[in-house]
Structure formats: C-alpha cells, structure tokens
Design a protein around this motif. Sequence first.
Motif: not given
Lengths: 982, 982
Positions: A379, A382, A464, A467-470, B12-15, B18
């Motif tokens: 979080l 993001t 949301a 998020a996938p690009e973080v 990478l971080i998935s939604v 989170l």
Amino acid sequence: RSGLSKTQQIRLISVESLKPSDTFARRHNSATPEEQTKMSESVGFDSIDSLIDATVPKSIRIESMKFSKFDEGLTESQMIDHMKMLASKNKVFKSFIGMGYYNTSVPAVILRNIMENPGWYTQYTPYQAEISQGRLESLLNYQTVITDLTGLPMSNASLLDEGTAAAEAMAMCNNILKGKKKTFIIASNCHPQTIDICKTRADGFDLKVVTSDLKDIDYSSGDVCGVLVQYPGTEGEVLDYGEFVKKAHASGVKVVMATDLLALTMLKPPGEFGADIVVGSAQRFGVPMGYGGPHAAFLATSQDYKRMMPGRIIGVSVDSSGKPALRMAMQTREQHIRRDKATSNICTAQALLANMAAMYAVYHGPEGLKVIAQRVHGLAGTFAHGLKKLGTVDVQGVPFFDTVKIKCADAHAIADAATKSGMNLRIVDSNNITVAFDETTTLDDVDELFKVFSGGKPVPFTAASLAPEVQNAIPAGLVRKSPYLTHPIFNSYHTEHELLRYLHRLQAKDLSLCHSMIPLGSCTMKLNATVEMMPVTWPEFANLHPFAPTEQAAGYQEMFDDLGDLLCTITGFDSFSLQPNAGAAGEYAGLMVIRAYHMARGDHHRNVCIIPVSAHGTNPASAAMCGMKIVTIGTDAKGNINIAELKKAAEANKDNLSALMVTYPSTHGVYEEGIDEICKIIHDNGGQVYMDGANMNAQVGLTSPGYIGADVCHLNLHKTFCIPHGGGGPGMGPIGVKKHLAPYLPSHPVVSTGGLPAPEKAEPMGTIAAAPWGSALILPISYTYIAMMGSKGLTDASKIAILSANYMAKRLENHYPVLFRGVNGTVAHEFIIDLRGFKNTAGIEPEDVAKRLIDYGFHGPTMSWPVPGTLMIEPTESESKAELDRFCDALISIREEIAQIESGKADAHNNVLKGAPHPPSVLMADSWTKPYSRDTAAFPASWLRSSKFWPTTGRVDNVYGDRNLVCTLQPEVVEEAAAATA
Amino acid sequence: RSGLSKTQQIRLISVESLKPSDTFARRHNSATPEEQTKMSESVGFDSIDSLIDATVPKSIRIESMKFSKFDEGLTESQMIDHMKMLASKNKVFKSFIGMGYYNTSVPAVILRNIMENPGWYTQYTPYQAEISQGRLESLLNYQTVITDLTGLPMSNASLLDEGTAAAEAMAMCNNILKGKKKTFIIASNCHPQTIDICKTRADGFDLKVVTSDLKDIDYSSGDVCGVLVQYPGTEGEVLDYGEFVKKAHASGVKVVMATDLLALTMLKPPGEFGADIVVGSAQRFGVPMGYGGPHAAFLATSQDYKRMMPGRIIGVSVDSSGKPALRMAMQTREQHIRRDKATSNICTAQALLANMAAMYAVYHGPEGLKVIAQRVHGLAGTFAHGLKKLGTVDVQGVPFFDTVKIKCADAHAIADAATKSGMNLRIVDSNNITVAFDETTTLDDVDELFKVFSGGKPVPFTAASLAPEVQNAIPAGLVRKSPYLTHPIFNSYHTEHELLRYLHRLQAKDLSLCHSMIPLGSCTMKLNATVEMMPVTWPEFANLHPFAPTEQAAGYQEMFDDLGDLLCTITGFDSFSLQPNAGAAGEYAGLMVIRAYHMARGDHHRNVCIIPVSAHGTNPASAAMCGMKIVTIGTDAKGNINIAELKKAAEANKDNLSALMVTYPSTHGVYEEGIDEICKIIHDNGGQVYMDGANMNAQVGLTSPGYIGADVCHLNLHKTFCIPHGGGGPGMGPIGVKKHLAPYLPSHPVVSTGGLPAPEKAEPMGTIAAAPWGSALILPISYTYIAMMGSKGLTDASKIAILSANYMAKRLENHYPVLFRGVNGTVAHEFIIDLRGFKNTAGIEPEDVAKRLIDYGFHGPTMSWPVPGTLMIEPTESESKAELDRFCDALISIREEIAQIESGKADAHNNVLKGAPHPPSVLMADSWTKPYSRDTAAFPASWLRSSKFWPTTGRVDNVYGDRNLVCTLQPEVVEEAAAATA
Ligand SMILES: Cc1ncc(COP(=O)(O)O)c(C=O)c1O
Ligand SMILES: Cc1ncc(COP(=O)(O)O)c(C=O)c1O
Ligand SMILES: O=C([O-])O
C-alpha cells in the motif's frame, strides 16, 4: 394484623428511595455495615470510626474530602452514560502519523478473551510460578517473538514503552562500558520522543547525549559508549546498517537499534547487522493505540549482556518432579534484590499487552505476519507510485517499509486538507510530510489520500489500477532470509477455535482474582470492576493516535483535566502529571522534578537522597537513576523510621540534601506518628519530601501526602485506583506535586504537556514517557472508580481496608506474631506476620507457607519484604468478611501443620509444607510415598471439596533455571503445542 | 544469490494482496487447503470436491450459490463497521411500553462474565451432568427464584417466552382434564400477544379460546378446563384473585396466572391465591429487552402436576460416591422420549438467559430486589400523583405496581409528544394510555413525562418535590408477607468480587467449546466467533423494546430484510418468518402454515402427517400440537426411508394427507438418493413437504430444501448459523416457505409482521412467539456469520463439515462399525458408530463410552439417537484436523479399553469405563480399590498431562434423582454456598 398491613399500605415514599439503585460503592467495598461493626468489635472498637480514629494519627487526619465533581458518586449506569458522552467527544480519524504508533486489527478473539477477560487481566505478577504457568508460557512466547524477529538471542518480557526501552538500552551501554565513556550518540532518524526521553534520562547518569545526523556521527572523541539508530527510521527510510555497525564496533561503541516488529518480517534483522541491543514496541501486534498506551516495549540483546538486561525475564526450569516448568529468571538483577545497584528501577511492566502481542503472533503465524507486512508495504508503494504520477509533491527516493516521505511546498496545507477528509498525516516540518501505512489501511484510503494530494484535481487512476505496476521497494541486501517463529506454537493456532482453546488452556493454569483474594502486601489487589474496564475497549478510546490533534481527543482531554483535579483533591497537591507509566517511573519522574527545582534555584549540588532501609527497591534504584547519593537510614524496634538517625543524616547532609523518599503508611504497615516531624526535618535542611504512594489505599479521604507535608508523590493507579495488575502490568504512576514544583513537571516534544491543572509558568524537566499522557487508555479505569465511589465511597474504602487488615491481624495474632503496630496497637491497611521463628522450630521458611497456601486455593502474600522471613498481608476493602475468614482459616490451619512438625508428629523434611504445592499429577500418581495422606495434601480445608483451583506443577526450582538459562521456546521444552497438534 | 534477491526486490504487487487481510472464513473453517487434500486422500478421494461430488446426489446438487449482498464476504473489521452502521440506525428511546418487556440494568459483572463469556455461552445442553454442574447449579437457582417468588413448589428451567409459556400452561390444563373440557378462557387483562399465541395454539388442540372481561367470566357451560388471568394486568391493575380462584376451582377449572417476578417481591404470590400454574418472563431480571428476546420464560406449578410440566427441569441426585450432584430430571416427559405423547415439543429453551436472571437474583438478593421493586413502584406512584395534580388527564383509580393507566382525550397526541421527547408510551386505544416504569427510570424521566402530560404548560412541581406526599398503592391484602430467596446463595454474593468468583467457580465446572470439540450429532456445535457475538451486547441492539415504533429500529429492520433475502437464497425458498424461537417452535409454525394452506383451500380434513421413525422427537410432538394424525413409516436396512412404505402410506392417506416431515440429510447421516422422489410422492398425494432443517449444515451451497422440493423448512440458527448453544438455549428457528405458503406466515397482534420478503397478500395463520421477530437480539450472530463467510465460505463450510465426518468415520471404522452410508460409501456431515455389540462382549453401553470420554477431556457425542446403542458424531467444519485426530485417538483408545474387558484382562463390572468419569476427589482419595491404576483412570492420553479438564463429580445417578425428586435449592443439598460463606 390488618392494622399492620394498613400501616404498610400508607407507607410514604422518600425521595432517597427513588434515586437510582445501581450504586457502586457497596459492590466494591465488600463488608456490609453489620459486618463492619462485628469486625470492629472483634478488634476492640465499638465502630469502624473509632478504630480509624485510634489508628490514623490525629495530627495528620483531615476532616473530610470533597470533590467539585462526582462528590456523590455516579451509579454504574450513569457512569457508562457519562463515558459514552466522553467517548463521543473523541473523533477517531484515520491515522497515518506513524512514529511508533500504528492502527492494528486487534483479533476479536484476543480482545474478548484476554483484554476483556478478568481471568487474564486480574492476575498478579507471576511470582508464584506454580499457579502462573499459563501467562509464563505466553510471556515466553513473547520473548521468542522478540528474539526470532530481532535476531538476538535474549529478550525480556516487556518494558514500558519504546522510548524508555531506548533509555534502558542507553543505560546498558553505560554499564557495559562501566561508566567510563560518557557520551551517547542518538541518530536524528530516531523518533523525537525517544530522543527526548534519552536526553532526560542521560542527565541522571551524567551522560552526554549528542544528536547527530547519521552521516555525521563521529566516535573520534573516544568517549562514546553507545549509539542509537532507528530501523526503519522515523521518517521511513530503510538503511543498510552493516557498515555502520562495523564502524561503531571498531571504535568500541555499542550499537542500539530501535526497530519495528512488523517490518522485521520482511527486513534483515538487527541481530544480523551485529546490533548489540535492539528495542522497540510491540504495539502494532494487535494492541490498540489507546491515545498512547499501554503497549509492551521490548529489549533484546546478546548472551553477553544478559545479566545487564533490565526488567523481568521468563525462563525455563524444572519442578519438584523434574518436569519442565517456567518461572521468572535471574531476579537477582532486579531492584527488589539489588536496589540502587539494579539494572533498572523497573518493576511493573506491560505483561498483559505483551501477552496480547504474543497471541497476535501465535494467531497469525510467520506466514500471516508476512502477508500483513507485505500488504502494508504494498500500500505504501502504491501510494508513493501514485504520488509520483500525480506530480504535485516530491516523493523522497529512499527505500521504505511502510512510511513515505514527501517534500512539498506547504506541509500544513496538505495536512489540513487531509484532516478535512478525516485523516491525520505527520508534519515533519513546513516542507516535509510523512504518511505511514498500517494493517488497517485500505485501497480506498489510498484513493482518499490521492485526492488530498491532487489538490482538488481529479485523480486519473485508482490505487487498485496502479498496484500491478508497483515494485517492492526493499533493497536486495535488506530482504530478510532467515526464518522466524518456527516453533509449533506459532504454527498451530491459526483458527479461532484453536486460539480460543489455547487461550483458555493457559488461563486455566493461572490463579487470578476470579478465584480468591490475592493479599499481596504493598500491591493492593482490589476489585477491578467491570464497569471500570468497559470503556477501555471502546473504539473511541482505543483507536486514537497519541499525536492526533488534541481537538480530536476532547473526550480524553476533559477526562485528563477532571482526573487531575480529582487526584489533586485526593492527594492535597496542586498539580499532576499523567505521564509516568508505572510506580517506579513515577518515582524517577518525581525525583527529577525535585532535581530540576533545586537546579532552578541554583542548588546544583543538592544530590543526597535519604531512604529508609524499609523502602521498596524501586526507591533506591530510582534515586540512583537520578544520579543521587543515597544515604540509608534505619528503623527502630517498632518498625518506625529512626527519627534521631534521620535528623542526624539530614543535618549532616544539610548543604547537599536533595530529598527524602518515604512510604506512608510505612512499608511496615504502620502510620508512623512522627511523619509530620519527619517532613519538617527534611524541609528545615533544604530537602524535598518524596512520598511513595504505594500505600495510598490507607490515606484516601483520611489524610493526604500534601496535608502531611510531602512535596511530591506518585500514585500507583494499578494499586489504589483499580487498574488491574494484568499479570505484571500495565500500570500508571502519575505524580502529584505542590505548587512550587508544578513548573517542572514533564512535557513532551511532540504534544506539549505539563501539570494538570497547568501551573502559571512551565519549565519542564524533560520527558518521561513516549506518550504525552502515558497509558491514556487505562485512565478511564481510575477515573470511573473515583467517579462512581464519590468522596464518601473512597473514604469508606480506606476505612474498610484498614478494618480488614486489623480484623485479620486479630484473628491471626494467636497463631503468628504480628510485627509492628501503631501506638494504639492497630495496624494500617496491611500487616506483617513473622515466620522467622519457624526456621528453627520446624525448618519452615516463608516460601513453604506460600506454597502450601496454593493447596488451599490461595495466592501467598508478599514474601520476605520488607522484612526477610515474613509475610505481608494486604486484604483491601474489596474482600468480604467471608473471604478474609477463609484466608485466616487457611493460615491457622497451616500453623497447625507447622505445629505437627514442631511436635515431631510430622517429618521435618518430608511434610505437607515442604511438599507443597501438590499438583494433580503428583496427587494421582500410582505411587504415593509421602508420610502424609493424599487427602491431607489435596483437601486441607472444607471449601476445597466443592471447588478447588489446582496448581499445574510441583514446586519450581529457581536455582536450576538460573544455572541453565533458557529464555525462549525450545521445541523439546514446551510439550503442550506438540501434544495439542499431535 | 544476489540475482535471487534482485528478483525478490522487483517482485510486483498484486491488487489481491492489497485487500484487507483480516478475512474470516479461514478462521471459521479450520482445515487448511493442505489438510483438506490430505484428509480427502485418506478417505479415497483426490480432492474435497470429488468427495463432495460422490456424496451429494447429483439430482439435487446445485451449481452454485450467489448472494445479492455480501457474496464475497466481509472481513472481521468490515463486519464490525457494518454493524456499527446498522446500530446507529436504531434509536434507543426510553420505553414506558411495558407489556412484558422492561428496561433493566444488566449488572456489568454478569454481562461480561456470562453473556460475553464463551466459557458460558458455548456450553451444550447439560446432558453430561458430570461436566455441567456449574450451569446445573445456576439453573437450580433459577428454579428456586421462580418457586420462591411465585409461591408454587415446582418450576422448570425456562421456556421460550411468556406467551408460549401461557400456551404451554393452557395445554397442561387440557391435559390435566384429560382433554374432556374443551374451553379455555383468557381474561382480557392479559397481554395481547399472550392471547394471540394461545388462540393460535388452541387451534391444534381443538380447544376453544374465549376472551372475556374478568367480571364476565362464566364457567356455567361446564366445558372449561382452565382460565388465564394476568397479575398485575397488562394495563397495570393489581387485583385480589382470592375469590376468583376459589370460584374457578369450585367449577373444576384450573387457574393459570401470568405474572411479573419483580412485582412478586412486593405482592402476595399467586401460589397463595391457589393458582395451579404460574407463567411469566424473567426478562426484567437483568436480561436486555433486545427488541424482543431472547429471554427466559418460566412455568411453575404444584407437585400434583409436575409430571405434566413442559421443558427441562433440573433436579438433585447423587453421584457414584453418594455425594449430591445435579442433573436434568424426569426426562421421560420430554419429546425425545415420549415423542407425540410428550408434555410439549420444547427442546432448546433459554438456559443462558435463565442463568443471567438467576444471577441477577443472586447479586441483588431478596432485599436488593425489593428495593428495586419499591423504587419502581414509588416512581409510578409519584407519576400518578403528579398527573392527578396536573389534571390534564384522568388517572385510573386502580391499584398498580409499575404501570399507570390514563384516560385522555387523544392518546395518539400524547404518545406523539412523548416520542418527540425520546419516550415511548403504550397506546391502549385512542382514549387510553399506559405508562410502565422500570429499574432504569429516574426522577428526571418522571419530570420529562410531566412535561409531556402538561401539554406545554409549566409544571409547578418536580417528581422529587412530590415524592414525600405519595402513598404506596398496594392494597393491604395484596402485600407480600411470605419470605423468599432465603437460601445462602441469594444472601452471600452481593459484592462484585463475590459474584465474580461464584460465576467463575461455576464456569470452571463446565466443559464448553473453550475446551474441546463437542461433536454432538444433529446439534452442529461449531465456532461461535467473537465478531459474531460482539454486536449482541451493544446497547443499540440490546435496549430496544419489541413494540417500539419500527422507524426507531431501522437498523434492525434493514438486517431482518437482508437476512430474509440471504436465507431465501441459502434455502431456495421465497419467504421467511423470523418469529419462531427454536427449532421445535419452527416445526410447529411450519406445520401450522401448511395447515392454514390446506384450510384456505377448503381441505379442512387434511390432517395426516407422515413421519419416519428416525425423526427427532420434536417432529411428532410438533405434529401432535397441530392436531395431526401421525403415520409412522420405517427405514430400510441402509437407514434410508422405506420409499415403498412411504408411497403406500401416502396413497392410503391420499385424501387426508397434510404433510410429510423429513430431515435431510437423514438423521442417520446419509444423503438419501430418493429424496426428490419422496417429495414427489407427497405432492402427488396432496401433501406438503416439511423439511426439518437441523442438518442444514450439510446442505448450504450444495443443495437446498427448496431445490430438493420441500415446501417449508425451519433453520436452527443455533446450529447451522452460529448462535451459541448457551447451555441449552437461546436458539432461533425461523421458517422458510415456498411462494404458495408465504401468505400464511405468522403475524403479530401488536406489530404486524409476515414473510420476508413480504408476499403479495397475507393471511397469517396466527402468532407463534411473543415478539414480532422472535429473539431479534441474537439475529446479528447469524447475519454476521453469513455476511463474513460469503457464499464461497459457506459452501466450503458444508464441504469441510462433510469431509471432517468422512475423515473421522474412516479413522474409526476399523475400531467401531460405522452405521449407514450413502451409495458411494461416504457419510454426510455426521455419522453413527455402533456400540450395540459391546453390550454382549463387554457389558458396555454408550453411556459408559460417553462417560469415559470425559476422562479424555471430551464431551460425548449424541447418545442412542436416532438409533439406540449408538453414538452420533458431528464434527463440523470448525474443528481442526488436530482436534479431529485427538477425538479419534480417544475413541480408539477407549476401544482398546473395551477390548481389555472382552479379553478378560479387565473386569467386566469394575473397569475404567464403568468407573468413569473419575473426578479428582476419587482419584486422590487415600484408598484406591479399583483394579486399574489411578494414572490409567486420570491420564489415558498424552495431551492430558499438559492440560486436563476435570469432571467435578462421579457418574450421576439418574434413577435416584427421579425417585427422590428435588428441584429447588435445599440448604442441606448445595454445600457450596455454605462453604463459601463459612
Ligand atoms: C512501596 C512500593 N513502591 C514502589 C513500587 C513500584 O511500583 P511499580 O511496580 O508500579 O513500578 C512498589 C511496587 O510494588 C511498591 O510496593
Ligand atoms: C433433527 C432435529 N430436529 C429438531 C430439533 C429441535 O430443535 P430445537 O432444539 O431448536 O427446538 C433438533 C434438536 O436437536 C434436531 O436434532
Ligand atoms: O512487586 C514488588 O516488588 O513488590
């Protein structure tokens, strides 16, 4: 007969009889008026009032006490309504402030079954190990959480807060280097409150604290004993301390790291950098922020420094059958043994909160904790990513775990905008803001934040969608690789039923006030009433960040003000500080106030503190922490302070006299007649009188420290004012002072505080605790107690407490010598029975009696303090006559058991006392080789047949445990988890 | 290696990651995915899904379940937020409505330590007396409160509510007169809901209910079995029933009196008038109104009619050592033995609430209760006096206890004015109002009322100023003279510490879900999660009067609507009634709906109900209450309903067929393949299918009663939907119906209700419970369970429940024969092990195994039902694999103990099973004459060494107790109080 009924029919109704009937005082003060008379008569007085008149010296007796508010006392339901009203004045905003306090989802099963459960919160400190194995196991779990996550092998079972833990670590560095290097460096990436507490504390050690940017730290003086850094830093940065530690060690400097447990599930642990001491707070492991506390802090270190560790430490040992059993280890380090040479003055710590945090780790397990950490980190990532896209502010390009640092044109404007959306950010300075994320943050919250930072313009994305690009922001070298919490206990109880049962299995092993009276002299184990406890877990009190704008905490502030006023009335003082988190912390704070007062008058040299031998260990330990020179004075044969000796000492130290520390009534359970004279002597010689308020339960409404002549005093709210002991904490030790000392009361670097009511000018002596008003969340307990009792209820409480002690002393005096009495032959609210004679006549020690009391279903009284070879009994006003009688019956029965040894009818070495306590496993063993019967061992009193509390181990071997020190969970040691998951 | 870290760093971080992490389903459903696979494999399936596919017949399997709300499931903190939102929509006005519901100050110590304590609320019905002595004592206290206050010698241990208690009393009158006098008269001074419930109930008994003014009551027909009057009356009047009772008795008419416990502390008790049966509610003894319930109702009667009493009765007996011990008495009266000949269909009652009420009496004692009563009476008197002075309305000149009746020009206008001031009055009719006072009323409230009644003009006095001139309004002849609550238990625990310890002493004797699984077949003892329980004690849910204007209960109404929708989705029905307060009440309500449906179609003659032999006793008992003719059909060798026999029976009764009652999966733990065919046969013959929803835990998300073809079904929310069992109640038994039955769902005379969602037209069949939505206060439990689980979580629960049963059956099948399986060899969510063989081989009965399980720390499964000589095990989805294994280990170990007898190694009469359970008193006795060792008796499994739950008595003698019936506290019987106060 019909005439009689007629009368009854026209009976008139009184206004009094129409007042609410759910009054409180009669539920708290257990003896009924009839019982009071009966008990008074049994001690030779015709009424409770004549007993009190004979007991409390006339010279210090006050007429009466009157409150400007709550004088009559509220009923239970009025109290709840009042607290709801205060609660509604607190505004629970979302906090992104961080700085050591984070919102957390308290698992409901832990909330209800520990924090709201008298079976846990009314336990005493686990001095009687055989009836404390449940919380001892939980505290061992806590120590294991700390050692596993920090990567250091030794941990204590909690400290008061992160700031004081850092100060304790600083003191350790000083001690490790034998006081020879007098500089302690604190990196500026530490929390401001931590820095201030250390600075204040350093004063007493004659230590110089230097605050420095990490990059500017310089050991070249050769005078540096230690350095404190924070990981992650207060503004969020996650740095690699590998080289830093090497450099410090190369200069002979010890490294203290303040850290964050949640971050450590993802980050390389401090132990792997080589840190010597690691401190922090376990708050975010499922303990509510509570506007500042209570929370459990921790301190971990290496094997090398274990004997220098402050605080209580749980260790593994064996019981009389050779089975593993837990108990408090290495007590020889502590103030009650070592006094001014102790590792620290700490006594009451934060056991209940440590248990909550440990159970949070048990419930989530290593994987669950990591999921939470990764989520918080995700979080934050993001958010940072979105801000960069927005481009309205400048996100600082440092690695972070949960806290994002932002440069901006107008920090205040942004923070204000956030406040309007119900969110609190941290303003670092006018161009810097930080935003800290926690377990409770949601994607929606991040979107709300984007709105704040977009300055009203539409945000072209959502959290949301971003998020996938973080990407994960933790540097490769700092990613944690080592495992943690691998013990079965952390890998078995992840469903609510499993945790519920684990909690109840542990609870069932521990005696608490739910079972019987716990008459611990000097500890005032009174009723912790349910109504007092209820507001503590209301979200409006529980979920406030201590650094939230005070206008959001109007309910708290109103309560602080009123509590300050009430405590002033009760103590006869002019101003109070609610900051210190325990009695010992209050002592230290009070002495520092005295020190500041002398300093302000140019009396820098006044550093002598007179302390009677009978004082509690915290007194000399606290005085030592203030750099005071301790002059010990003795007591006379009657247990009173030797006034002649005192006078001589005061006069001899006239020029350098700083203070006297005195407990009143004395730790011997006596109202010393000379107390006013004593105060005068000290004042005449330029000193200030510090009164230890531990025995305040014998003063409220009858006299007061202020009236007697003291200048400052701490109150143990966890004794006199109903905060439950929680198995060894939390506590609260606010200090009250006379007007001339009020300016020096502690303040706080983030939220400025001071005396309540506020003095005209303020010259605060520093900061004592991490939170501005200490453990604010538990103040409702004392507040509601006072408000429901009213002035009369409280005064009655003191009277009945005194009556109860005298009643018991009377019943026991033909069986045990009662040591020390006042001039009229009465005792105060507690008394001492002398067992020293039995050593010779029967080989019996106080411990044998205490352990045998367990077989009778009781917790033993205070052992061998203040006089070795004795027991000190404090019944309190909350115990009914029936309960007092049961306890007396038990002691009298034990006296008969001793007589059996004396007369040779029982064996001198193998008898019911030496064999005590007797757990079921022993009592039901197929073979029974004792010379006494199983029945005698198990059921020595009639009440045990219908209901008995069973100890779970035989007598625990203290020496073995200290010789074979094990202070964390070992797979082979704690069989329970294995059995439960078999 | 650094490459690896590099990867980790840029992960990478998935939604998904989170989203909030405090999800619920994984805390409730205990087996982890890995464990599910392992368990599935052990029963011969590669996955849980293939096990389920093989187990649930394809023909009835639904694709999936989808909710229009909460489909994904809320997290724990989202749930709490949602409930806070609903709570905020409920407006807690001061209630002066009365009518059987009064505000009360729930003592906080009782609230926290019983109502909020899983140690009390997760207990099962005390069938295993040896691990239930705590609640048995408390229920005996309850019975003593009832008998002492009513003046009649026999009381049961609670009924569902006052209205149904009155209906039970009516049925008793009918039975006492052997059904020969078919009129029952109800005085119009009874509560309207009581009258309606009796009218509805009378239908089934073919009884004529006549409502009549007291003065017009006429027995001259000679056909009157009983008469019901209220004391004090619903509009407050306190009348002398002396002559009335004499007159009724002279005509051979039995007198039932509905009464009020608080009033009876001041009023001559009904028993002294000669009443035959007394009923009422214990609600105002410290049980929150809860918008209607749950509360404990009572029924007391004379020795003559004790064997006709409905419900559970606690009695005193002795244990195997001859010591006093409690257990449920005279069970031969109850439906599980006597079926359609039972005294009543009641099964689940209101144990938890009876315990709260009993403890309220314990805490206040006789004097304290009288003080409360006098205060309430005094406030009412002061109010009446003030109104007379005001002169704006006409205070009725009848004696009253707490309720003042007022004649006025416009009742609605006055009530509206009161509402504006936050107060609810009762509008009797357009010219009459009553104002009922209670424990929580204050003098300020009375002043507020004066303002309302003064019509805006200034009130020239205050309640306080009036009080001294007010006279007691109770007529001389009605003043109570007889003592009550004289037992020490009611005179010892008046302080919080004493009560706290009494509560905990009792709790410690009782095994609950806090200790171990309670695998009661057909009872679904699953997790009662803390979050589900929390809203129950929030004031916004707890303190609403059931007859408050619905707009004040918007939060409740929203929840009812949503719960109705969710339950419809779950069951495949079209409408729900939330009125019935337990499963049996649901059965009765459902059958009455079917009856009304037939009637509406002119099929008055349809009165045959087909019930399989395997049905629960409540089924025939409920059918009997509806006046149905029961045709019993058998099962085949595999335990399935004999379809041929069913068909024959249906066809033979074609013209008069009303319904089939069927449990699905069957009470034998099998998904019968022919269930759809069975439904078709019934429908083809003009009947309706009533499905007993007790086994709904095997259907949710996999199939549904509606989909299968049932027309109506009750749900036991206290089984499938997480309402805790509370030691024998509360429960909730809402019924769902297909569209064609929806019009007939019950309504209510005070607040009209009906199906949720509402059908187009309504022709309600009557009233089933005293409150419009039954025990509304506990509906949040089921609602939150469903909302947190979501459709997938609930479906998984069903699957895991089935998996758990199959896993256990597999582990046990080599040790015990498993009776009954489906076509693929699997069982449903529960299964039966057959112990009948051991009777011959070892003389062992199911009871011996159940008692021996206690020594292992477990509660025995359902004994000898539905098949004598067996145990039925239902593990539920909430038990972990570890716990299932522990239970299997215990049973396997017991099987080995049986083998020892079989092989002659152990004595046939004197062995560990026959000697079980073994309480400490026996295990530690000095003499031990058993042929097995103490260790074997006490510690037959390894897990017991680290933690063991101890039974407190040896095996309780049921026969002795029934022969020597004692159902109230006797000074000599319950030693505990004496010991505790010695
Ligand atoms: C006389 C006295 N002073 C001070 C203390 C220390 O208080 P705390 O444990 O709250 O630090 C105690 C603790 O028992 C005490 O008895
Ligand atoms: C199959 C079945 N039907 C009906 C009932 C009665 O339900 P309640 O006890 O809620 O009245 C039960 C109770 O155990 C049952 O098992
Ligand atoms: O806790 C005490 O050391 O008294």
